[in-house]
Design a protein around this motif. Structure first.
Motif, PDB file in Angstrom:
ATOM      1  N   ALA A 388       0.818  -1.220   0.000  1.00 19.27           N
ATOM      2  CA  ALA A 388       0.000   0.000   0.000  1.00 19.27           C
ATOM      3  C   ALA A 388       0.848   1.265   0.000  1.00 19.27           C
ATOM      4  CB  ALA A 388      -0.922  -0.004   1.213  1.00 19.27           C
ATOM      5  N   ARG A 415      -6.146   9.656   2.212  1.00 15.19           N
ATOM      6  CA  ARG A 415      -6.419   8.238   1.968  1.00 15.19           C
ATOM      7  C   ARG A 415      -6.654   7.495   3.282  1.00 15.19           C
ATOM      8  NH1 ARG A 415      -2.760   3.696  -1.029  1.00 15.19           N
ATOM      9  NH2 ARG A 415      -1.107   4.667   0.224  1.00 15.19           N
ATOM     10  N   LEU A 417      -7.204   3.462   4.748  1.00 16.97           N
ATOM     11  CA  LEU A 417      -6.954   2.066   4.385  1.00 16.97           C
ATOM     12  C   LEU A 417      -7.383   1.162   5.533  1.00 16.97           C
ATOM     13  CD1 LEU A 417      -3.315   2.730   3.169  1.00 16.97           C
ATOM     14  CD2 LEU A 417      -5.231   2.259   1.655  1.00 16.97           C
ATOM     15  N   SER A 427     -10.115   0.655   0.523  1.00 16.89           N
ATOM     16  CA  SER A 427      -9.273   1.839   0.428  1.00 16.89           C
ATOM     17  C   SER A 427     -10.128   2.985  -0.090  1.00 16.89           C
ATOM     18  CB  SER A 427      -8.094   1.590  -0.514  1.00 16.89           C
ATOM     19  OG  SER A 427      -7.361   2.785  -0.745  1.00 16.89           O
TER      20      SER A 427
END
Length: 474
Positions: A388, A415, A417, A427
């Protein structure tokens, strides 16, 4: 020939005159700088040649350039923390957009800039289908009317306001900080229920009593006998604030370190330069039960600029454990179970340029787990993070969840996750429009159990989501 020479004399005289003027001005400037530096040096050390009033005047003059810079930023409307970032320059080939996830029964208490509202707001999002269950839209103008400009937290422009690390209360209200205040927002209103006009920054966590919040703040009560430290060192503190906006206590962390025999950690690591922000607390986590390694009410504290995590016991004033590294400039130190804590390491070095954030190319943010029983550090999610590649230079959140999975916020790049033990579950990127991404501001992952009472309150009051949308459109 003599006539020609005589004509050149006036020109040479003018040149010589201006050379003398420039040399005199340079000499005067150098002398002034040296004298000023000497006076500031003497004032910072509380020297005997200056009275208290003279010392204050000298230090005020020394701070003037930074105040001018701050004023120019306010006048221009520019900020060092823009809410929107360029998508082309930010997004990486390995990013995945995979949201929502029907397998995830939890909720995201989202804080970040919203493309419809255009400002930073808070939403409670159901992760199984992406449904917004409630939202809180702060009236930033009303909040800013109650906030003053502060030495350690300049008053930003409204357009870059952020609601940091919101706490969702059982009645549906929200409490968050803005880095120079703390705010409570009613479930059914955009105007603040109260604003505590104090420097409050980074994390917010409910205290053991259930009716107050631990948050990092700044203290000005320590170093009274040392003007250098009193005036130029930001002394981060541990503040406890009631749910009705009253400051209950504010403990100087400099004093805590010195009282615990750690003066060298605070003031002995910056070489010949002075570090004005040596501690930089960014997380205070609360222990909710006794174990072999901590007691109920103990606080786990992350001090970014020391790359150190502390276990502090408020009941005795003692630091019962601390460790520097392997995390570096970390955030989000949290209790995991009876034996372990987790630490989100930004893994960056101080003063790093954005083009060279890490020590070597390819480095990423890391999540460490420290086992008190085994006295060892592991990285159980290293493989998943390598795929990632979170790389937020500042801020950032990580929490190991009750099911053993991992939640991460890559704050600077908008972002979120969510991982299981062995794969990426979802995500979410906070897309603002086709060309920009909105940064996020310390959102939380909440379990079904954690939102049971707030959701009941939201449903009972029938006022939240539609009320706030309509009010915003007026």
């Amino acid at each position: 020939m003599k006539e020609s020479q005589n004509k050149s004399h006036p020109e040479e005289s003018r040149v010589a005159f201006w050379i003398w003027i420039i040399a005199a001005l340079m000499t005067l400037t150098i002398v002034t700088v040296l004298i000023t530096a000497g006076l500031v040096w003497h004032a910072m050390r509380n020297g005997p040649r200056l009275s208290e009033a003279q010392t204050k005047m000298v230090l005020a003059v020394a701070e003037f350039p930074s105040l001018v810079k701050q004023a120019l930023v306010e006048i221009s409307g520019e900020s060092t923390t823009p809410l929107l970032i360029d998508k082309t320059a930010t997004e990486k080939p390995y990013w995945i957009r995979k949201f929502p996830s029907h397998e995830d029964k939890g909720y995201l208490l989202f804080s970040g800039v919203d493309p419809k509202i255009k400002y930073s707001i808070i939403q409670l999002i159901r992760l199984s289908d992406g449904e917004v269950m409630a939202q809180w839209i702060p009236d930033w103008e009303a909040i800013y009317q109650k906030i003053s400009n502060k030495k350690w937290a300049p008053k930003e422009q409204i357009k870059v306001s952020r609601a940091f690390h919101p706490v969702l209360l059982d009645n549906g209200d929200i409490i968050f900080n803005t880095f120079n205040s703390m705010v409570r927002l009613d479930l059914c209103s955009t105007e603040p229920e109260w604003v505590l006009d104090k420097v409050m920054h980074h994390s917010n966590e409910i205290a053991l009593d259930g009716v107050s919040i631990w948050t990092p703040a700044v203290s000005d009560a320590y170093f009274a006998d040392n003007l250098k430290l009193k005036n130029q060192l930001r002394d981060d503190s541990l503040a406890r604030v009631s749910l009705n906006g009253q400051m209950l206590e504010n403990r100087s962390f400099s004093k805590i370190l010195i009282d615990n025999g750690l003066r060298e950690l605070l003031l002995g690591t910056s070489g010949m330069s002075f570090q004005g922000d040596p501690i930089h607390i960014n997380q205070i986590s609360v222990a909710h039960k006794d174990t072999a390694y901590w007691m109920r009410g103990d606080l786990l504290i992350s001090a970014r600029h020391l790359s150190t995590v502390f276990l502090y016991r408020p009941s005795t004033g003692k630091i019962v454990w601390h460790q520097q590294g392997p995390w570096m400039n970390q955030h989000s130190a949290r209790f995991v179970d009876d034996d372990r804590i987790s630490v989100f390491s930004n893994n960056v070095y101080g003063g790093a340029p954005t083009s060279q954030t890490f020590v070597k190319p390819g480095d990423i943010n890391r999540v460490f787990v420290y086992d008190f029983g085994a006295k060892r550090v592991t990285e159980p999610f290293a493989k998943l993070l390598e795929e990632a590649k979170p790389i937020t230079m500042t801020e950032g959140r990580a929490e190991i969840l009750p099911d053993g999975g991992l939640f991460i916020e890559e704050s600077s790049f908008g972002r979120h996750l969510r991982f299981t033990n062995d794969q990426l579950l979802w995500s979410r990127v906070n897309d603002y429009d086709e060309s920009r991404i909105g940064i996020v501001s310390w959102s939380r992952y909440l379990t079904q159990e954690a939102v049971k009472k707030p959701l009941a309150a939201i449903a009972a009051r029938h006022c939240n989501k539609q009320f706030l949308i309509q009010k915003n459109e007026q």
